[in-house]
Design a protein around this motif. Structure first.
Motif, short mmCIF file in Angstrom:
data_model
loop_
_atom_site.label_atom_id
_atom_site.label_comp_id
_atom_site.label_asym_id
_atom_site.label_seq_id
_atom_site.Cartn_x
_atom_site.Cartn_y
_atom_site.Cartn_z
N GLU A 1 -3.36 9.71 -2.23
CA GLU A 1 -1.97 9.36 -1.92
C GLU A 1 -1.94 7.90 -1.49
O GLU A 1 -2.38 7.54 -0.40
N TRP A 2 -1.45 7.04 -2.38
CA TRP A 2 -1.39 5.62 -2.11
C TRP A 2 -0.14 5.28 -1.33
O TRP A 2 0.92 5.89 -1.54
N ILE A 3 -0.24 4.29 -0.47
CA ILE A 3 0.90 3.88 0.32
C ILE A 3 0.89 2.35 0.42
O ILE A 3 -0.17 1.74 0.55
N GLU A 4 2.07 1.76 0.34
CA GLU A 4 2.20 0.30 0.42
C GLU A 4 2.54 -0.10 1.85
O GLU A 4 2.95 0.73 2.67
N LYS A 5 2.39 -1.38 2.15
CA LYS A 5 2.62 -1.89 3.50
C LYS A 5 4.04 -1.60 4.00
O LYS A 5 4.23 -1.22 5.16
N PHE A 6 5.05 -1.75 3.14
CA PHE A 6 6.42 -1.47 3.59
C PHE A 6 6.63 0.01 3.90
O PHE A 6 7.42 0.36 4.77
N ASP A 7 5.90 0.88 3.19
CA ASP A 7 5.96 2.30 3.51
C ASP A 7 5.35 2.55 4.90
O ASP A 7 5.88 3.33 5.69
N ILE B 1 3.26 -10.48 6.53
CA ILE B 1 3.99 -10.58 5.26
C ILE B 1 5.01 -11.70 5.33
O ILE B 1 5.19 -12.46 4.38
N SER C 1 12.36 -6.55 2.88
CA SER C 1 12.40 -5.52 1.84
C SER C 1 13.80 -5.23 1.33
O SER C 1 13.96 -4.62 0.28
#
Length: 180
Positions: A7-13, A49, A119
């Protein structure tokens, strides 16, 4: 051997999840040390960021400070977070967490604004918190634009945290598709 799902997750998530939980815990009047640690982590990601995208933190803005003041200022702002995550140099020290609630409230608000600017989207918990914050600290936003004045007219600052949690619960149910 047990297999783990991917389960990949990005920084904004990550930041969105941290802010959602920090706001919920804040309104639930939970442990301020835990809340501060969560939101300070989100805030740091947003700072990193933001450096590459030209988005600054209001709380950690140092451009108006003299060079000799910057390090002392950042140390004071970061002290609680660093205290909560390190013990290599101060394992026998204590910290006064009395003023931490307001500092944490400010960190949450700053993180929300930075997330919005970076975002273009913030979770419902962040929207509710933003409305509450500008209403609760009305005097700090007297010279702001019409959008802030509209938020303040809702008077969420006069609501109890329990009532705010009720609004949050309702808003979360509104996101559920009854047909599914």
């Amino acid at each position: 051997m047990e297999e783990f799902k991917t389960e990949w997750i990005e920084k904004f998530d990550v930041v969105g999840r941290q802010i959602r939980e920090a706001v919920t815990l804040f309104f639930e009047r939970r442990d301020i040390v835990v809340i501060h640690t969560i939101v300070a982590s989100a805030h740091q990601i947003l700072l990193d960021i933001g450096k590459t995208r030209g988005v600054e933190s209001v709380m950690k803005k140092t451009s108006e400070l003299r060079r000799d003041e910057v390090q002392r200022f950042l140390h004071s702002i970061n002290y609680p977070y660093n205290f909560f995550k390190h013990a290599d140099k101060d394992s026998d020290r204590r910290i006064n967490i009395g003023p931490l609630e307001r500092l944490t409230a400010d960190f949450i608000m700053d993180a929300i604004v930075m997330l919005q600017r970076l975002s273009g989207d913030i979770p419902i918990e962040a929207k509710l918190y933003w409305h509450w914050f500008v209403s609760n600290y009305h005097e700090e936003f007297e010279d702001c634009g019409e959008e802030i004045k509209k938020m303040q007219q809702l008077n969420l600052g006069e609501m109890s945290f329990q009532q705010l949690l009720g609004l949050l619960t309702f808003a979360q149910y509104e996101d559920i598709d009854p047909a599914s």
